[in-house]
Design a protein around this motif. Structure first.
Motif, short mmCIF file in Angstrom:
data_model
loop_
_atom_site.label_atom_id
_atom_site.label_comp_id
_atom_site.label_asym_id
_atom_site.label_seq_id
_atom_site.Cartn_x
_atom_site.Cartn_y
_atom_site.Cartn_z
N TYR A 98 -24.90 -1.72 -3.05
CA TYR A 98 -24.90 -0.44 -2.33
C TYR A 98 -23.49 0.11 -2.13
O TYR A 98 -23.32 1.27 -1.76
N GLU B 198 -34.30 0.76 -10.54
CA GLU B 198 -33.38 0.90 -9.41
C GLU B 198 -32.33 1.99 -9.58
O GLU B 198 -32.15 2.83 -8.72
N GLU B 199 -31.59 1.95 -10.68
CA GLU B 199 -30.55 2.96 -10.91
C GLU B 199 -30.48 3.28 -12.40
O GLU B 199 -30.98 2.51 -13.22
N ASN C 32 -28.03 7.39 -9.52
CA ASN C 32 -29.38 7.18 -9.00
C ASN C 32 -30.38 7.74 -10.00
O ASN C 32 -30.03 8.57 -10.84
N SER D 180 -36.21 5.87 -6.06
CA SER D 180 -36.26 4.57 -5.36
C SER D 180 -35.59 4.69 -4.00
O SER D 180 -34.63 5.44 -3.84
N THR E 144 -33.07 3.65 -1.04
CA THR E 144 -31.80 2.94 -1.05
C THR E 144 -32.02 1.57 -0.41
O THR E 144 -32.98 1.34 0.32
N ARG F 282 -29.06 -3.06 -2.67
CA ARG F 282 -28.77 -3.10 -4.10
C ARG F 282 -28.52 -1.70 -4.68
O ARG F 282 -28.00 -1.57 -5.78
N ILE F 283 -28.95 -0.65 -3.95
CA ILE F 283 -28.93 0.69 -4.52
C ILE F 283 -28.01 1.61 -3.72
O ILE F 283 -28.09 1.67 -2.49
#
Lengths: 351, 351
Positions: free
Chosen positions: A191, A228-229, A234, A246, A248, A251-252
């Protein structure tokens, strides 16, 4: 409070050598930079000085332990020469969230904001006015303190550089859904805009490029079942008329373009969902025709439309729509950024 | 083939200012360093020059994308002034394994080995002879090429610095089994000595220190049920008389001290197991008294004995043994390293 900032100007500007009609992305640097040192337990006075090499001992921890974070922002100039930023405080807040995770001292908001504005005034001639171009802004912080022991440094540098830039990607991209490699761990630094997150993506991305794709779609590291990304952005997926992204997590990245898109979409009658997106669902939607669009969202590209994706041995093409959300939303967001539309959100900040 | 290496010597050595009886770890730097640049698609001629600041543009990718890797090694001097390294080719091979994962060009073995030997000859007076001290060697590589776009750089630097050093840790450490944060993802870069892996550990380690521990025991990011590494070291657990360590994987570093310990233990009648170690098993063994020892293993500390560990709200002390494996194995390995014992493995390399 306004921060007092000493300014040392270049003797001769490099600007006459720059072709503003043919700008690459992030490769031409403006005359000046803002620098601020953290030493003896506190941030010293920021200053503006010529963009020039930094001198660091080979024992500086940046070279050894990856203690570095950054942000990406853009400045625009409108027809009346007003200089504008987009949600800059959000970048400052996120930089400090990254700082906390990487045990880098947080930068005071006044130094970030006043320093940035002063830098943009000094280098205002470097802000491109051509359509699609902007002044890319790169605030970053790193460990300048020394030692061959894996522990936080005792000195840091905060720097803001700028680069007049054209568009980040040219055209639509083909992406590969990752089945083996991963970008981030649960309880890791995914993140944060930590330098190490980006280098870790290079090898899987290179493998994808060798297979004929442009970018990787990252999935969770445990099951590879959830999207996820997209590369360093994103990801948004449109199934029928619903725009999905997704949530947040640790991990994001909590993307500023991502949340701006969600807000604008909702306010313009586009149904949105923030929820886990499974790979199976996307593949199924591609097969039955309900998958209308996929795009990446981030500061550099704003919105980067995806033409198709690979999954295991299969490849899927996305339809070519007359009025894709990607185009509609990109126009709305860039019109706000460049002062061509009302800004009901107060996102635009004049310098 | 021997690499030709230009040598530029310091005008005045700093060595007279160094107190070799009170050396910290990795904080005093020898007079010279080896440097080699990768530009225009190839490694240029290596050279030895005074240890001095490196000059890099603020746009150098090391500051932004964490493209950096390193190794840790030690040189020793015996009573006859012979200079010795320990399994140096393994460090070169691992550096290049890390390089591949981080998309950094591999360093040719000749440059690494010949450069290292030449550097040690030039700075041979810097190799401590006191018991427990050594010359810590830090080879590292990083992206010196420029650009605010997340992609591999077009230029790199390979540098070897050295630092006469005392012991890494003083005394036994207390460790906390991590329940929330993680060091590495499946399919990530945990097995590489990538800079970003280390910065990611600082915050969880800081939290553990605030709770009264010295280090974190890393567990898998998905279940936190399996023990993986100890701080920046591999981990060994002794249950009854069996010495157990986790298998290497894409999350766990293939430690040179780790594999040397396994070999020496096996050849000296200590039963070893390389298998997953569950947290539950260690806690249970601590409760029923079969947990005899835990220790970290790595180049810096060689073996770092663990006095006790925390798990959730509980704390466990390890017994104080008369002849712990940690002491026996550390003596055997350092005796080989320092030429006080036979080396049946051919690990010792004279310079």
């Amino acid at each position: 409070m306004t921060t007092s900032i000493a300014i040392e100007r270049v003797e001769t500007s490099k600007i006459t050598a720059v072709d503003f009609d043919n700008l690459p992305f992030g490769s031409v640097y403006s005359d000046h930079m803002l620098t601020c040192d953290f030493v003896n337990g506190k941030w010293q006075a920021p200053k503006i000085e010529p963009f020039a090499p930094i001198s660091l001992a080979p024992s500086a921890k940046i070279f050894h332990y990856g203690q570095s974070i950054f942000e990406g922002m853009k400045a625009y100039k409108d027809a009346d020469n007003n200089i504008m930023l987009f949600r800059p405080l959000d970048n400052c807040k996120r930089l400090n969230k990254s700082a906390q995770r990487l045990v880098i001292p947080e930068i005071p908001e006044e130094i970030f904001m006043d320093g940035l504005k002063a830098l943009l005034e000094v280098d205002s001639d470097w802000i491109p006015t051509n359509d699609g171009s902007s002044l890319y802004i790169r605030p970053f912080m790193f460990a300048s303190g020394n030692g061959f022991h894996a522990s936080p440094a005792d000195a840091y540098k905060f720097i803001i550089c700028t680069a007049p830039s054209g568009a980040y990607f040219g055209g639509k991209v083909k992406v590969l859904i990752e089945e083996k490699y991963a970008r981030a761990a649960n309880g890791g630094v995914g993140y944060a805009k930590a330098g190490g997150n980006y280098a870790a993506q290079f090898y899987p991305t290179q493998l994808a490029i060798e297979k004929g794709f442009n970018q990787v779609i990252w999935t969770d590291d445990n099951t590879h079942q959830f999207i996820e990304e997209a590369g360093a952005m994103n990801i948004f997926v449109r199934i029928n008329d619903t725009l999905i992204t997704s949530p947040t997590s640790d991990r994001i990245l909590d993307g500023i373009t991502r949340k701006s898109i969600l807000q604008i979409a909702e306010d313009n009658g586009i149904e949105t969902e923030v929820r886990k997106i499974s790979v199976g669902e996307v593949v199924e939607a591609a097969k039955n025709g309900s998958l209308k669009e996929m795009f990446g969202a981030g500061t550099a590209a704003v919105i980067s439309p995806i033409a198709g994706f690979g999954h295991k041995e299969d490849e899927f093409e996305l339809p070519v729509l007359e009025k894709p959300y990607a185009t509609i939303l990109k126009k709305m967001i860039t019109d706000i950024q460049t002062n061509k539309a009302e800004d009901p959100y107060g996102w635009r900040v004049f310098v």
